[in-house]
Design a protein around this motif. Structure first.
Motif, PDB file in Angstrom:
ATOM      1  N   PHE A 239     -10.503  -0.834  -1.218  1.00 41.61           N
ATOM      2  CA  PHE A 239      -9.428  -1.585  -0.576  1.00 41.61           C
ATOM      3  C   PHE A 239      -9.944  -2.927  -0.055  1.00 41.61           C
ATOM      4  O   PHE A 239      -9.314  -3.963  -0.253  1.00 41.61           O
TER       5      PHE A 239
ATOM      6  N   THR B 238      -1.141  -0.933  -4.326  1.00 47.68           N
ATOM      7  CA  THR B 238      -2.212   0.053  -4.446  1.00 47.68           C
ATOM      8  C   THR B 238      -1.624   1.456  -4.375  1.00 47.68           C
ATOM      9  O   THR B 238      -0.669   1.702  -3.640  1.00 47.68           O
TER      10      THR B 238
ATOM     11  N   GLY C 237       1.928  -1.848   4.713  1.00 48.99           N
ATOM     12  CA  GLY C 237       1.728  -0.401   4.636  1.00 48.99           C
ATOM     13  C   GLY C 237       3.079   0.271   4.547  1.00 48.99           C
ATOM     14  O   GLY C 237       3.958   0.010   5.370  1.00 48.99           O
TER      15      GLY C 237
ATOM     16  N   SER D 282      -0.239   5.119   5.775  1.00 44.22           N
ATOM     17  CA  SER D 282      -1.043   3.973   5.331  1.00 44.22           C
ATOM     18  C   SER D 282      -1.452   3.065   6.496  1.00 44.22           C
ATOM     19  O   SER D 282      -1.876   1.928   6.275  1.00 44.22           O
TER      20      SER D 282
ATOM     21  N   THR E 280      -0.040  -8.484   8.775  1.00 46.86           N
ATOM     22  CA  THR E 280       0.271  -7.092   8.475  1.00 46.86           C
ATOM     23  C   THR E 280       1.722  -6.737   8.785  1.00 46.86           C
ATOM     24  O   THR E 280       2.302  -7.224   9.764  1.00 46.86           O
TER      25      THR E 280
ATOM     26  N   SER F 234      -4.718   1.133   6.291  1.00 42.75           N
ATOM     27  CA  SER F 234      -4.784  -0.149   5.578  1.00 42.75           C
ATOM     28  C   SER F 234      -4.422  -1.318   6.490  1.00 42.75           C
ATOM     29  O   SER F 234      -4.971  -2.419   6.350  1.00 42.75           O
TER      30      SER F 234
ATOM     31  N   PHE G 210     -11.278   3.342   0.807  1.00 44.39           N
ATOM     32  CA  PHE G 210     -11.382   2.330   1.866  1.00 44.39           C
ATOM     33  C   PHE G 210     -12.252   1.163   1.424  1.00 44.39           C
ATOM     34  O   PHE G 210     -11.930   0.012   1.659  1.00 44.39           O
TER      35      PHE G 210
ATOM     36  N   VAL H  71       0.837  -1.201   0.000  1.00 52.13           N
ATOM     37  CA  VAL H  71       0.000   0.000   0.000  1.00 52.13           C
ATOM     38  C   VAL H  71       0.870   1.249   0.000  1.00 52.13           C
ATOM     39  O   VAL H  71       1.617   1.488   0.948  1.00 52.13           O
TER      40      VAL H  71
ATOM     41  N   VAL I 124      -0.574  -7.750   4.104  1.00 56.16           N
ATOM     42  CA  VAL I 124      -0.670  -6.341   3.705  1.00 56.16           C
ATOM     43  C   VAL I 124       0.526  -5.601   4.288  1.00 56.16           C
ATOM     44  O   VAL I 124       0.804  -5.700   5.485  1.00 56.16           O
TER      45      VAL I 124
END
Length: 135
Positions: A70, A40, A84, A89, A103, A92, A67, A10, A82
């Motif tokens: 996403f 993204t 960030g 970010s 994450t 996210s 959002f 992201v 994910v």
């Protein structure tokens, strides 16, 4: 980490500043190691040319409904992890964790004086990458 995981990177910008360029290099490196990578960006911008040149798949989220889009990107692409790319970010990471995704948050900013943001980042991130010990 096993191969063939779907990773969503992201970016908070679509310009040619340091963080988006670094994220593009990370995307290409992960792809070269066999990972499925999608990036993204919040809007159209000059970063798109580099992403296209490096054959990095990307989705433009847009600002207003970003959002919502996403969440659909996470589901449609069966995302496992994910990443960030900056504290900007963090949103996210929060959404991804609520959706039970792994994450990683890359903190490039000094958040040492912002205790609330640091606590939120720590709570929702499985892993945190920090550029300096002094942050």
């Amino acid at each position: 980490m096993k191969k063939n995981q779907n990773i969503l990177l992201v970016s908070h910008l679509a310009n040619l500043s340091g963080a988006p360029i670094s994220l593009t290099l990370l995307a290409r490196g992960l792809m070269d190691k066999g990972y499925s990578v999608l990036l993204t960006i919040p809007s159209k911008g000059p970063l798109e040319k580099i992403l296209n040149n490096k054959n990095v798949k990307y989705v433009t989220l847009g600002w207003l409904l970003g959002f919502v889009k996403f969440v659909f990107v996470l589901i449609k692409n069966d995302i496992d992890i994910v990443h960030g790319n900056t504290i900007i970010s963090l949103w996210s990471i929060v959404i991804a964790k609520i959706m039970r995704k792994k994450t990683v948050l890359h903190i490039r900013e000094d958040i040492s004086k912002n205790v609330i943001v640091a606590k939120i980042a720590g709570y929702f991130s499985d892993k945190i990458i920090i550029l300096s010990d002094e942050m």
